[in-house]
Design a protein around this motif. Structure first.
Motif, mmCIF file in Angstrom:
data_model
loop_
_atom_site.group_PDB
_atom_site.id
_atom_site.type_symbol
_atom_site.label_atom_id
_atom_site.label_comp_id
_atom_site.label_asym_id
_atom_site.label_seq_id
_atom_site.Cartn_x
_atom_site.Cartn_y
_atom_site.Cartn_z
ATOM 1 N N ILE A 107 0.833 -1.199 0.000
ATOM 2 C CA ILE A 107 0.000 0.000 0.000
ATOM 3 C C ILE A 107 0.870 1.252 0.000
ATOM 4 O O ILE A 107 0.671 2.168 -0.811
ATOM 5 N N PHE A 125 -7.632 -1.920 -5.156
ATOM 6 C CA PHE A 125 -7.292 -3.104 -4.375
ATOM 7 C C PHE A 125 -7.993 -4.323 -4.960
ATOM 8 O O PHE A 125 -9.058 -4.216 -5.574
ATOM 9 N N SER A 178 -2.534 -1.551 -6.509
ATOM 10 C CA SER A 178 -1.692 -1.657 -5.319
ATOM 11 C C SER A 178 -1.149 -3.073 -5.142
ATOM 12 O O SER A 178 -0.100 -3.266 -4.527
#
Length: 294
Positions: A107, A125, A178
């Motif tokens: 992240i 995500f 991510s």
């Protein structure tokens, strides 16, 4: 670089939301955390307070019960939370979503990469949708595989629709990946709690007449209608969920799966097949964003 966390919750205790675990899962990488707590009658606010972290700022709100079109109250409440954030980035996490602590480095790395590209508005995500229990997940293409959960602040980015995604001047955000995971526990509650949650959720979308015709006196298994593409989850849950997942309902959902398969007709079988990425081909998947490859 400062990261603000943000979420909304109302009556999270009686509806079985892992909202405290959700907040705790990203607190370590946040400089502040905004929690909009709607008018609740079950000790939800007290449970947020009990986390006892100076980063948390509680905003008390009142949900307008008359707003039942498309879940608009959810995006309205989310935008209140976003407006209170002062970080360079906002990590918006829904109260049934949890981040795995093993993904913190991914992240932070994604944010650092995005910082060098001014045209990047957000970060997406990968999703694991738990359904029926904490050991079964959805794999059908009707369940979104990725979604935006990190957005830049001070760019006019707002919550969209039922608060699943975001828009900037009504346009989809330009985002990067991510590689991190969101563990989505929306449908993993014990059956009796799930039935209560579904009825409550439909109040955000439908009038009383619809609710009376569709949500009352149902067999609990009937609430779990999407059973054709479940897979067993192989992996570890985030550490903060260690206690929460002890109240599992694997036996219940397996019973529902068996009943569903025994009663499945030709039309349902075709529908399940078309949702299953037949022949490995991915098509017809809605995306709430524009993915940029750096």
């Amino acid at each position: 670089m400062q990261i603000s966390g943000a979420t909304i919750i109302r009556n999270g205790v009686k509806l079985g939301y892992p909202f405290a675990e959700s907040i705790k899962s990203i607190l370590p990488i946040c400089s502040e955390f905004i929690v909009c707590v709607g008018n609740s009658d079950d000790g939800t606010r007290e449970k947020v307070e009990a986390i006892n972290d100076k980063k948390i700022k509680i905003i008390d709100t009142t949900w307008d019960e008359k707003k039942r079109l498309g879940g608009e109250i959810l995006s309205e409440q989310t935008n209140i939370a976003l407006s209170k954030c002062f970080g360079d980035w906002i990590f918006y996490i829904q109260s049934d979503e949890v981040v795995n602590e093993k993904d913190y480095d991914k992240i932070v790395s994604a944010i650092e990469k995005a910082e060098t590209k001014n045209f990047v508005d957000g970060i997406i995500f990968n999703y694991l949708h738990f359904y029926g229990s904490y050991s079964t997940i959805q794999t059908g293409r009707n369940w979104y595989k990725q979604e935006v959960r990190l957005v830049r602040n001070f760019r006019g980015i707002v919550s969209h629709g039922d608060a699943q995604g975001f828009r900037k001047e009504r346009r989809k955000l330009c985002v990067i990946e991510s590689g991190a995971r969101i563990y989505h526990y929306c449908w993993a509650r014990p059956p009796e709690v799930m039935a209560k949650k579904i009825k409550d959720f439909h109040k955000l979308w439908h009038e009383d007449k619809w609710l009376n015709n569709n949500c009352l006196d149902k067999d609990v298994c009937d609430y779990f209608s999407d059973l054709g593409n479940l897979k067993n989850f192989i992996g570890e849950h985030p550490y903060v969920m260690k206690e929460f997942i002890k109240n599992d309902s694997s036996a219940f959902i397996e019973q529902c799966r068996k009943r569903y398969l025994s009663e499945r007709n030709f039309i349902k079988a075709i529908k399940d097949f078309m949702r299953s990425y037949p022949f490995g081909i991915e098509f017809g998947r809605h995306k709430n964003f524009r993915l940029i490859k750096l």
